[in-house]
Design a protein around this motif. Structure first.
Motif, PDB file in Angstrom:
ATOM      1  N   VAL A   1       0.853  -1.201   0.000  1.00  0.00           N
ATOM      2  CA  VAL A   1       0.000   0.000   0.000  1.00  0.00           C
ATOM      3  C   VAL A   1       0.882   1.243   0.000  1.00  0.00           C
ATOM      4  O   VAL A   1       1.801   1.369   0.816  1.00  0.00           O
ATOM      5  CB  VAL A   1      -0.927   0.021   1.228  1.00  0.00           C
ATOM      6  N   ILE A   2       0.613   2.140  -0.928  1.00  0.00           N
ATOM      7  CA  ILE A   2       1.277   3.445  -0.920  1.00  0.00           C
ATOM      8  C   ILE A   2       0.230   4.524  -0.643  1.00  0.00           C
ATOM      9  O   ILE A   2      -0.940   4.386  -1.034  1.00  0.00           O
ATOM     10  CB  ILE A   2       2.018   3.724  -2.241  1.00  0.00           C
ATOM     11  N   GLU A   3       0.628   5.565   0.032  1.00  0.00           N
ATOM     12  CA  GLU A   3      -0.309   6.631   0.410  1.00  0.00           C
ATOM     13  C   GLU A   3       0.347   7.992   0.172  1.00  0.00           C
ATOM     14  O   GLU A   3       1.533   8.186   0.475  1.00  0.00           O
ATOM     15  CB  GLU A   3      -0.695   6.488   1.881  1.00  0.00           C
ATOM     16  N   ASN A   4      -0.418   8.879  -0.380  1.00  0.00           N
ATOM     17  CA  ASN A   4       0.046  10.238  -0.629  1.00  0.00           C
ATOM     18  C   ASN A   4      -0.259  11.090   0.603  1.00  0.00           C
ATOM     19  O   ASN A   4      -1.412  11.442   0.868  1.00  0.00           O
ATOM     20  CB  ASN A   4      -0.655  10.814  -1.861  1.00  0.00           C
ATOM     21  N   ILE A   5       0.792  11.397   1.382  1.00  0.00           N
ATOM     22  CA  ILE A   5       0.602  12.199   2.595  1.00  0.00           C
ATOM     23  C   ILE A   5       1.002  13.658   2.364  1.00  0.00           C
ATOM     24  O   ILE A   5       1.091  14.449   3.313  1.00  0.00           O
ATOM     25  CB  ILE A   5       1.401  11.612   3.766  1.00  0.00           C
ATOM     26  N   GLY A   6       1.246  13.989   1.090  1.00  0.00           N
ATOM     27  CA  GLY A   6       1.618  15.366   0.764  1.00  0.00           C
ATOM     28  C   GLY A   6       0.394  16.244   0.526  1.00  0.00           C
ATOM     29  O   GLY A   6      -0.748  15.856   0.794  1.00  0.00           O
ATOM     30  N   ILE A   7       0.652  17.415  -0.059  1.00  0.00           N
ATOM     31  CA  ILE A   7      -0.444  18.354  -0.300  1.00  0.00           C
ATOM     32  C   ILE A   7      -0.711  18.552  -1.797  1.00  0.00           C
ATOM     33  O   ILE A   7      -1.585  19.323  -2.178  1.00  0.00           O
ATOM     34  CB  ILE A   7      -0.124  19.727   0.342  1.00  0.00           C
ATOM     35  N   THR A   8       0.058  17.825  -2.612  1.00  0.00           N
ATOM     36  CA  THR A   8      -0.183  17.894  -4.054  1.00  0.00           C
ATOM     37  C   THR A   8      -0.476  16.492  -4.593  1.00  0.00           C
ATOM     38  O   THR A   8      -0.123  15.487  -3.989  1.00  0.00           O
ATOM     39  CB  THR A   8       1.043  18.467  -4.800  1.00  0.00           C
ATOM     40  N   THR A   9      -1.086  16.436  -5.735  1.00  0.00           N
ATOM     41  CA  THR A   9      -1.453  15.160  -6.360  1.00  0.00           C
ATOM     42  C   THR A   9      -0.231  14.509  -6.985  1.00  0.00           C
ATOM     43  O   THR A   9       0.608  15.180  -7.596  1.00  0.00           O
ATOM     44  CB  THR A   9      -2.523  15.388  -7.435  1.00  0.00           C
ATOM     45  N   LEU A  10      -0.154  13.175  -6.795  1.00  0.00           N
ATOM     46  CA  LEU A  10       0.886  12.414  -7.484  1.00  0.00           C
ATOM     47  C   LEU A  10       0.358  12.082  -8.862  1.00  0.00           C
ATOM     48  O   LEU A  10      -0.560  11.284  -9.026  1.00  0.00           O
ATOM     49  CB  LEU A  10       1.222  11.130  -6.714  1.00  0.00           C
ATOM     50  N   ARG A  11       0.926  12.745  -9.863  1.00  0.00           N
ATOM     51  CA  ARG A  11       0.445  12.546 -11.217  1.00  0.00           C
ATOM     52  C   ARG A  11       0.760  11.126 -11.709  1.00  0.00           C
ATOM     53  O   ARG A  11      -0.011  10.530 -12.465  1.00  0.00           O
ATOM     54  CB  ARG A  11       1.099  13.576 -12.137  1.00  0.00           C
ATOM     55  N   TYR A  12       1.900  10.563 -11.225  1.00  0.00           N
ATOM     56  CA  TYR A  12       2.308   9.230 -11.673  1.00  0.00           C
ATOM     57  C   TYR A  12       3.111   8.568 -10.548  1.00  0.00           C
ATOM     58  O   TYR A  12       3.916   9.210  -9.872  1.00  0.00           O
ATOM     59  CB  TYR A  12       3.166   9.333 -12.933  1.00  0.00           C
ATOM     60  N   ALA A  13       2.867   7.290 -10.322  1.00  0.00           N
ATOM     61  CA  ALA A  13       3.640   6.524  -9.320  1.00  0.00           C
ATOM     62  C   ALA A  13       3.826   5.094  -9.834  1.00  0.00           C
ATOM     63  O   ALA A  13       2.906   4.505 -10.396  1.00  0.00           O
ATOM     64  CB  ALA A  13       2.921   6.519  -7.979  1.00  0.00           C
ATOM     65  N   GLU A  14       5.013   4.577  -9.656  1.00  0.00           N
ATOM     66  CA  GLU A  14       5.319   3.211 -10.072  1.00  0.00           C
ATOM     67  C   GLU A  14       5.967   2.460  -8.914  1.00  0.00           C
ATOM     68  O   GLU A  14       6.919   2.942  -8.314  1.00  0.00           O
ATOM     69  CB  GLU A  14       6.259   3.205 -11.271  1.00  0.00           C
ATOM     70  N   VAL A  15       5.426   1.298  -8.583  1.00  0.00           N
ATOM     71  CA  VAL A  15       5.945   0.465  -7.496  1.00  0.00           C
ATOM     72  C   VAL A  15       6.647  -0.741  -8.105  1.00  0.00           C
ATOM     73  O   VAL A  15       6.053  -1.484  -8.887  1.00  0.00           O
ATOM     74  CB  VAL A  15       4.817   0.000  -6.556  1.00  0.00           C
ATOM     75  N   ASP A  16       7.907  -0.946  -7.737  1.00  0.00           N
ATOM     76  CA  ASP A  16       8.697  -2.074  -8.242  1.00  0.00           C
ATOM     77  C   ASP A  16       9.106  -2.934  -7.045  1.00  0.00           C
ATOM     78  O   ASP A  16       9.925  -2.529  -6.220  1.00  0.00           O
ATOM     79  CB  ASP A  16       9.927  -1.547  -8.980  1.00  0.00           C
ATOM     80  N   ASN A  17       8.507  -4.123  -6.932  1.00  0.00           N
ATOM     81  CA  ASN A  17       8.795  -5.041  -5.828  1.00  0.00           C
ATOM     82  C   ASN A  17       9.732  -6.146  -6.321  1.00  0.00           C
ATOM     83  O   ASN A  17       9.334  -6.980  -7.129  1.00  0.00           O
ATOM     84  CB  ASN A  17       7.502  -5.671  -5.311  1.00  0.00           C
ATOM     85  N   LYS A  18      10.950  -6.127  -5.851  1.00  0.00           N
ATOM     86  CA  LYS A  18      11.924  -7.146  -6.259  1.00  0.00           C
ATOM     87  C   LYS A  18      11.882  -8.308  -5.270  1.00  0.00           C
ATOM     88  O   LYS A  18      11.927  -8.101  -4.059  1.00  0.00           O
ATOM     89  CB  LYS A  18      13.327  -6.551  -6.341  1.00  0.00           C
ATOM     90  N   LEU A  19      11.818  -9.541  -5.809  1.00  0.00           N
ATOM     91  CA  LEU A  19      11.713 -10.738  -4.987  1.00  0.00           C
ATOM     92  C   LEU A  19      13.005 -11.543  -5.019  1.00  0.00           C
ATOM     93  O   LEU A  19      13.776 -11.480  -5.966  1.00  0.00           O
ATOM     94  CB  LEU A  19      10.568 -11.629  -5.485  1.00  0.00           C
ATOM     95  N   SER A  20      13.204 -12.335  -3.978  1.00  0.00           N
ATOM     96  CA  SER A  20      14.327 -13.271  -3.960  1.00  0.00           C
ATOM     97  C   SER A  20      14.097 -14.381  -4.982  1.00  0.00           C
ATOM     98  O   SER A  20      12.964 -14.639  -5.407  1.00  0.00           O
ATOM     99  CB  SER A  20      14.480 -13.880  -2.564  1.00  0.00           C
TER     100      SER A  20
END
Length: 245
Positions: A12-31
């Motif tokens: 889960v990612i959450e925007n705790i700032g005061i501006t909109t995140l126009r784009y976000a990419e999550v990269d989860n690397k596994l063993s």
């Protein structure tokens, strides 16, 4: 977890700032010991407003034992004003438990033909998960063996036992084999060193009698023949046909 176990991962990612995140990419690397079997470990999101969030869900399966670092996650984002940034999430370790079966076995140096022999074995599980439906048996030539059912061998447990083999040939060679399964049905198998004992012969009383009686009878017949047909005529000729007292 154990090998073949499945787990659902929810990042889960959450925007705790005061501006909109126009784009976000999550990269989860596994063993290497973990495999994605549903969904994707990479997720992309757009327009995450302040105080709102997004979720990256996927399912993994354990394919290798040991300590696996499940997530080494990195979030790249771009704000509404065009600023870019990166956040690294804390790694999540998971221990994948596996059994580790070991076998130590001994055999007599000499075995008796036509007899049952006792072989001893010691099983130990040096892993951190149990082994189920564990059996011990003998494989080889010149013998026939019985199977010994051990059952469950828990982590760090040791069990001792004996197994019988019947010697039916002049030359024998054999292994002792132990086979079991982990919780998910993955086969665990180990075998001992090759044993090649010397085969000795021992006559039972019954066999001795069966062999001795015909030999004794044959010997008696030969002696009787010698006394009757060979020695007696010679003695008669030496005395001139006179009876000797």
């Amino acid at each position: 977890m154990e090998i073949e176990d499945i787990a659902d991962i929810n990042v889960v990612i959450e925007n705790i700032g005061i501006t909109t995140l126009r784009y976000a990419e999550v990269d989860n690397k596994l063993s290497q010991g973990l495999k994605v079997i549903r969904g994707s470990s990479k997720c992309k999101f757009e327009n995450i407003k302040p105080n709102e969030g997004a979720q990256c869900n996927f399912r993994i399966k354990a394919v290798k034992g040991g300590l696996q670092r499940v997530l080494k996650s990195t979030v790249h984002y771009t704000t509404d004003e065009g600023h870019t940034g990166m956040v690294k999430l804390e790694e999540i370790p998971i221990k994948v438990r596996v059994p580790d079966l070991h076998l130590y076995a001994t055999s007599p140096k000499n075995v008796t033909y036509g007899k049952w022999q006792n072989l001893t074995f010691v099983l130990s599980n040096k892993g951190d998960s149990a082994i189920y439906d564990l059996k011990v048996y003998v494989v080889g030539g010149g013998i026939s063996g019985m199977e010994e059912y051990v059952g469950i061998l828990n982590a760090s447990e040791k069990k001792e036992g004996q197994i019988k083999v019947y010697v039916k040939d002049k030359k024998v060679s054999y292994y002792i084999v132990a086979t079991g399964f982990d919780r998910n049905g993955n086969k665990q198998q180990v075998k001992s060193d090759l044993f090649q004992p010397y085969v000795v012969y021992k006559l039972s009383l019954k066999t001795f009698i069966l062999l001795a009686v015909p030999l004794a009878f044959s010997a008696w017949m030969l002696i009787s023949y010698y006394l009757t047909y060979i020695r007696a005529p010679k003695a008669f000729r030496r005395t001139g046909g006179r009876r000797v007292r």
